[in-house]
Design an enzyme around this catalytic site. Structure first.
Site, PDB file in Angstrom:
ATOM      1  N   ARG A  58      23.620  -9.829  57.253  1.00 26.73           N
ATOM      2  CA  ARG A  58      24.603  -9.803  58.340  1.00 26.73           C
ATOM      3  C   ARG A  58      24.476  -8.543  59.203  1.00 26.73           C
ATOM      4  O   ARG A  58      25.094  -8.457  60.262  1.00 26.73           O
ATOM      5  CB  ARG A  58      26.018  -9.882  57.766  1.00 26.73           C
ATOM      6  CG  ARG A  58      26.228 -11.049  56.800  1.00 26.73           C
ATOM      7  CD  ARG A  58      27.491 -10.883  55.971  1.00 26.73           C
ATOM      8  NE  ARG A  58      27.492 -11.773  54.819  1.00 26.73           N
ATOM      9  CZ  ARG A  58      26.869 -11.516  53.670  1.00 26.73           C
ATOM     10  NH1 ARG A  58      26.225 -10.378  53.504  1.00 26.73           N
ATOM     11  NH2 ARG A  58      26.907 -12.384  52.670  1.00 26.73           N
ATOM     12  N   LYS A  89      32.513 -22.619  61.218  1.00 26.77           N
ATOM     13  CA  LYS A  89      33.636 -22.230  60.360  1.00 26.77           C
ATOM     14  C   LYS A  89      34.146 -20.841  60.726  1.00 26.77           C
ATOM     15  O   LYS A  89      35.359 -20.619  60.868  1.00 26.77           O
ATOM     16  CB  LYS A  89      33.227 -22.249  58.894  1.00 26.77           C
ATOM     17  CG  LYS A  89      34.366 -21.794  57.967  1.00 26.77           C
ATOM     18  CD  LYS A  89      33.870 -21.287  56.642  1.00 26.77           C
ATOM     19  CE  LYS A  89      34.964 -20.552  55.894  1.00 26.77           C
ATOM     20  NZ  LYS A  89      34.504 -19.973  54.632  1.00 26.77           N
ATOM     21  N   ASP A 115      36.188 -25.340  54.764  1.00 27.25           N
ATOM     22  CA  ASP A 115      35.426 -24.707  53.698  1.00 27.25           C
ATOM     23  C   ASP A 115      35.413 -25.671  52.514  1.00 27.25           C
ATOM     24  O   ASP A 115      35.775 -26.840  52.644  1.00 27.25           O
ATOM     25  CB  ASP A 115      36.019 -23.343  53.340  1.00 27.25           C
ATOM     26  CG  ASP A 115      37.382 -23.458  52.653  1.00 27.25           C
ATOM     27  OD1 ASP A 115      37.960 -24.573  52.618  1.00 27.25           O
ATOM     28  OD2 ASP A 115      37.876 -22.432  52.154  1.00 27.25           O
ATOM     29  N   PRO A 128      39.749 -24.775  60.256  1.00 28.15           N
ATOM     30  CA  PRO A 128      38.543 -24.287  59.580  1.00 28.15           C
ATOM     31  C   PRO A 128      38.238 -25.100  58.321  1.00 28.15           C
ATOM     32  O   PRO A 128      39.144 -25.414  57.545  1.00 28.15           O
ATOM     33  CB  PRO A 128      38.898 -22.834  59.220  1.00 28.15           C
ATOM     34  CG  PRO A 128      39.979 -22.456  60.187  1.00 28.15           C
ATOM     35  CD  PRO A 128      40.761 -23.712  60.422  1.00 28.15           C
ATOM     36  N   ASN A 160      29.417 -16.412  53.596  1.00 32.19           N
ATOM     37  CA  ASN A 160      28.686 -16.499  52.323  1.00 32.19           C
ATOM     38  C   ASN A 160      28.865 -15.234  51.488  1.00 32.19           C
ATOM     39  O   ASN A 160      27.908 -14.695  50.925  1.00 32.19           O
ATOM     40  CB  ASN A 160      27.190 -16.760  52.574  1.00 32.19           C
ATOM     41  CG  ASN A 160      26.956 -18.052  53.318  1.00 32.19           C
ATOM     42  OD1 ASN A 160      27.478 -19.102  52.947  1.00 32.19           O
ATOM     43  ND2 ASN A 160      26.195 -17.989  54.399  1.00 32.19           N
ATOM     44  N   ARG A 207      33.341  -7.943  47.869  1.00 31.97           N
ATOM     45  CA  ARG A 207      32.268  -7.349  48.667  1.00 31.97           C
ATOM     46  C   ARG A 207      32.674  -7.240  50.131  1.00 31.97           C
ATOM     47  O   ARG A 207      32.331  -6.267  50.813  1.00 31.97           O
ATOM     48  CB  ARG A 207      30.985  -8.165  48.535  1.00 31.97           C
ATOM     49  CG  ARG A 207      30.320  -8.026  47.178  1.00 31.97           C
ATOM     50  CD  ARG A 207      28.944  -8.655  47.143  1.00 31.97           C
ATOM     51  NE  ARG A 207      28.014  -7.900  47.974  1.00 31.97           N
ATOM     52  CZ  ARG A 207      27.379  -8.396  49.031  1.00 31.97           C
ATOM     53  NH1 ARG A 207      27.595  -9.651  49.412  1.00 31.97           N
ATOM     54  NH2 ARG A 207      26.536  -7.666  49.726  1.00 31.97           N
TER      55      ARG A 207
END
Length: 283
Positions: free
Chosen positions: A171, A213, A232, A230, A121, A126
């Site tokens: 996180r 994921k 998304d 994966p 997320n 970042r």
């Protein structure tokens, strides 16, 4: 693809199977710097490669060229992989032109685990800021303004508050607790590498900050398990190019793995890049 190797360089010509920008910018790695339009720097553990390229030649320069020869998976013939994918499903042919120069990197497992926990997320800018901050704070300096990715041992004393200060947000707790696990014998990476893919995935899912994921990304980009797919936003959309039945993410991943088996990870990269580029062209 033709490869010439010297003491400190790998020179790749006839480059249809290898596009540096596509490989580095496709979301499988975050520890790189774009130096200019035709140059990148990649930092993997304590190894550094400077890469320059044009239409006819790619030059990878490093003090450890054997490491980066393996890192860029240069022994794998991707034209053969594409032919195998077409044999399995001829409908994939039109997707191979998007991201057709991607190579799935053979990355350090610990660095990949931490990177993809941070990626959840999050946006690329970042993610990179957090990871480079970790390296500057806790990694070993290896050149002017270049720092190795920190080891498990270097990150073991780091606290949730320290990670939060670097911008990791919620996180931060995941990172502290997962690194403590990875330092234990129960999660010894050498042992984890021996597990079958699905057993390994279940083990990864017991670590904080790793959902389905993220686990699949770690399996594909860290453990080199190509029998995963994966899911998304973009790969989810790709499913509906082929089918109308509504499925959840786990079912969509299983749908693709049932089709592509050990080529699933490669198919994922081509479908992902098709959907991403197709969307940009329409916008």
């Amino acid at each position: 693809m033709k490869i010439t190797q010297t003491e400190d360089k790998i020179i790749v010509t006839e480059c249809s199977e290898f596009n540096v920008e596509e490989t580095l910018e496709c979301g499988q790695i975050f520890s790189f710097i774009k130096l200019d339009n035709n140059a990148y720097r990649v930092i993997s553990t304590d190894k550094v490669a400077n890469i320059t390229f044009n239409e006819n030649e790619i030059v990878i320069q490093s003090s450890d060229i054997n490491y980066f020869y393996n890192f860029f998976d240069l022994d794998t013939n991707y034209n053969n992989i594409k032919q195998e994918l077409i044999k399995i499903n001829p409908n994939i042919t039109k997707f191979l032109g998007y991201g057709g120069g991607i190579r799935i990197l053979k990355q350090d497992i610990f660095q990949t685990i931490i990177s993809f926990i941070v990626s959840a997320n999050n946006n690329i800018k970042r993610i990179k800021k957090i990871l480079f901050g970790l390296s500057r704070e806790y990694g070993t300096k290896i050149a002017d303004d270049v720092y190795a990715f920190p080891t498990v041992e270097q990150l073991l004393p780091v606290t949730t508050q320290d990670y939060a200060r670097l911008g990791a947000g919620y996180r931060s707790e995941y990172l502290e607790k997962t690194i403590k696990c990875l330092a234990s014998s129960e999660y010894n990476i050498t042992t984890l590498k021996t597990l079958p893919t699905q057993e390994l995935k279940q083990k990864l899912l017991t670590l904080m900050g790793i959902g389905p994921k993220v686990a699949d990304c770690i399996l594909l980009f860290g453990f080199s398990r190509t029998d995963v797919f994966p899911i998304d936003t973009w790969t989810r959309k790709s499913y509906y190019l082929f089918e109308t039945k509504t499925l959840n993410d786990k079912q969509i991943a299983n749908y693709y793995v049932d089709i592509y088996k050990n080529y699933s990870g490669y198919a994922q990269q081509y479908l992902y890049n098709y959907m991403l580029n197709h969307s940009r062209q329409e916008s």
